[in-house]
Enzyme design. Structure first.
Site, mmCIF file in Angstrom:
data_model
loop_
_atom_site.group_PDB
_atom_site.id
_atom_site.type_symbol
_atom_site.label_atom_id
_atom_site.label_comp_id
_atom_site.label_asym_id
_atom_site.label_seq_id
_atom_site.Cartn_x
_atom_site.Cartn_y
_atom_site.Cartn_z
ATOM 1 N N ASP A 9 21.418 -37.350 -6.584
ATOM 2 C CA ASP A 9 20.920 -37.856 -5.302
ATOM 3 C C ASP A 9 19.397 -37.795 -5.347
ATOM 4 O OD1 ASP A 9 20.199 -35.216 -4.814
ATOM 5 O OD2 ASP A 9 21.337 -35.012 -2.949
ATOM 6 N N CYS A 66 21.780 -32.509 -7.770
ATOM 7 C CA CYS A 66 21.262 -32.666 -6.411
ATOM 8 C C CYS A 66 20.208 -31.584 -6.215
ATOM 9 C CB CYS A 66 22.388 -32.599 -5.372
ATOM 10 S SG CYS A 66 23.295 -31.044 -5.290
ATOM 11 N N THR A 68 20.483 -28.541 -4.958
ATOM 12 C CA THR A 68 20.995 -27.206 -5.279
ATOM 13 C C THR A 68 22.099 -27.195 -6.327
ATOM 14 O OG1 THR A 68 22.644 -27.450 -3.544
ATOM 15 C CG2 THR A 68 20.549 -26.405 -2.921
ATOM 16 N N HIS A 99 35.837 -21.613 -21.348
ATOM 17 C CA HIS A 99 36.971 -20.976 -20.669
ATOM 18 C C HIS A 99 37.633 -21.859 -19.618
ATOM 19 C CE1 HIS A 99 36.039 -16.455 -21.638
ATOM 20 N NE2 HIS A 99 36.036 -17.235 -22.717
ATOM 21 N N HIS A 134 43.278 -19.508 -22.387
ATOM 22 C CA HIS A 134 42.626 -20.217 -21.270
ATOM 23 C C HIS A 134 43.374 -21.491 -20.882
ATOM 24 C CE1 HIS A 134 39.414 -17.387 -21.728
ATOM 25 N NE2 HIS A 134 39.309 -17.709 -23.010
#
Ligand code: RB5
Length: 146
Positions: A9, A66, A68, A99, A134
């Site tokens: 963004d 973005c 954050t 994992h 996993h």
């Protein structure tokens, strides 16, 4: 060589060219899902485009940036078949491939600098899923999609 879908963004736009050029110079094919400027846009639109590129088989992995990394990861993880991780360090970027078989790395341009960003991108695209014990847990994640 893997194909990587990229989306951002306005908060992540400043890192866009750096990341795409870096991946292309390393030999990856990049699908650019936008955005294309620092004008304010809504991050779920770009998360959706990158997720669709992966679930439709056009891309192997995705990078979403973005401000954050958080909004992108929340939006991406609403898509069946997507395992998106918001990471802020190289250990997490490597381990979420190893994992969790994460298929999207979400980054925050207001959290990290360009150098750390590229190190995390490198680790994410080059690390393979470890499988083994996993695999069952990833199967359980996939079952939650239903
Ligand atoms: C945009 O201002 C910002 O909210 C967005 O880039 C992101 O950080 C949301 O999680």
């Amino acid at each position: 060589m893997k194909t990587i879908a990229f989306g951002c963004d306005h908060g992540g736009f400043d890192l866009k060219a750096t990341v795409i050029n870096h991946l292309q110079e390393a030999g990856y094919t990049v699908i650019d899902c936008g955005c294309d400027s620092t004008a304010s846009v809504d991050y779920p639109i770009y998360a959706d485009k990158v997720c669709n590129a992966i679930t439709e088989g056009k891309a192997d992995l995705g990078i979403l940036i973005c401000g954050t990394g958080l909004g992108m990861s929340i939006a991406a993880n609403k898509h069946a078949g997507i395992r998106a991780s918001a990471c802020e360090n190289t250990f997490s970027a490597r381990m979420t491939r190893e994992h969790n078989d994460a298929n999207i790395l979400c980054l925050g341009a207001r959290v990290i600098g360009a150098g750390l960003c590229l190190d995390m991108v490198d680790l994410f695209v080059t690390t393979e899923f470890a499988g083994g014990r996993h695999q069952k847990r990833v199967d359980m994640l996939n079952a939650l999609d239903a």
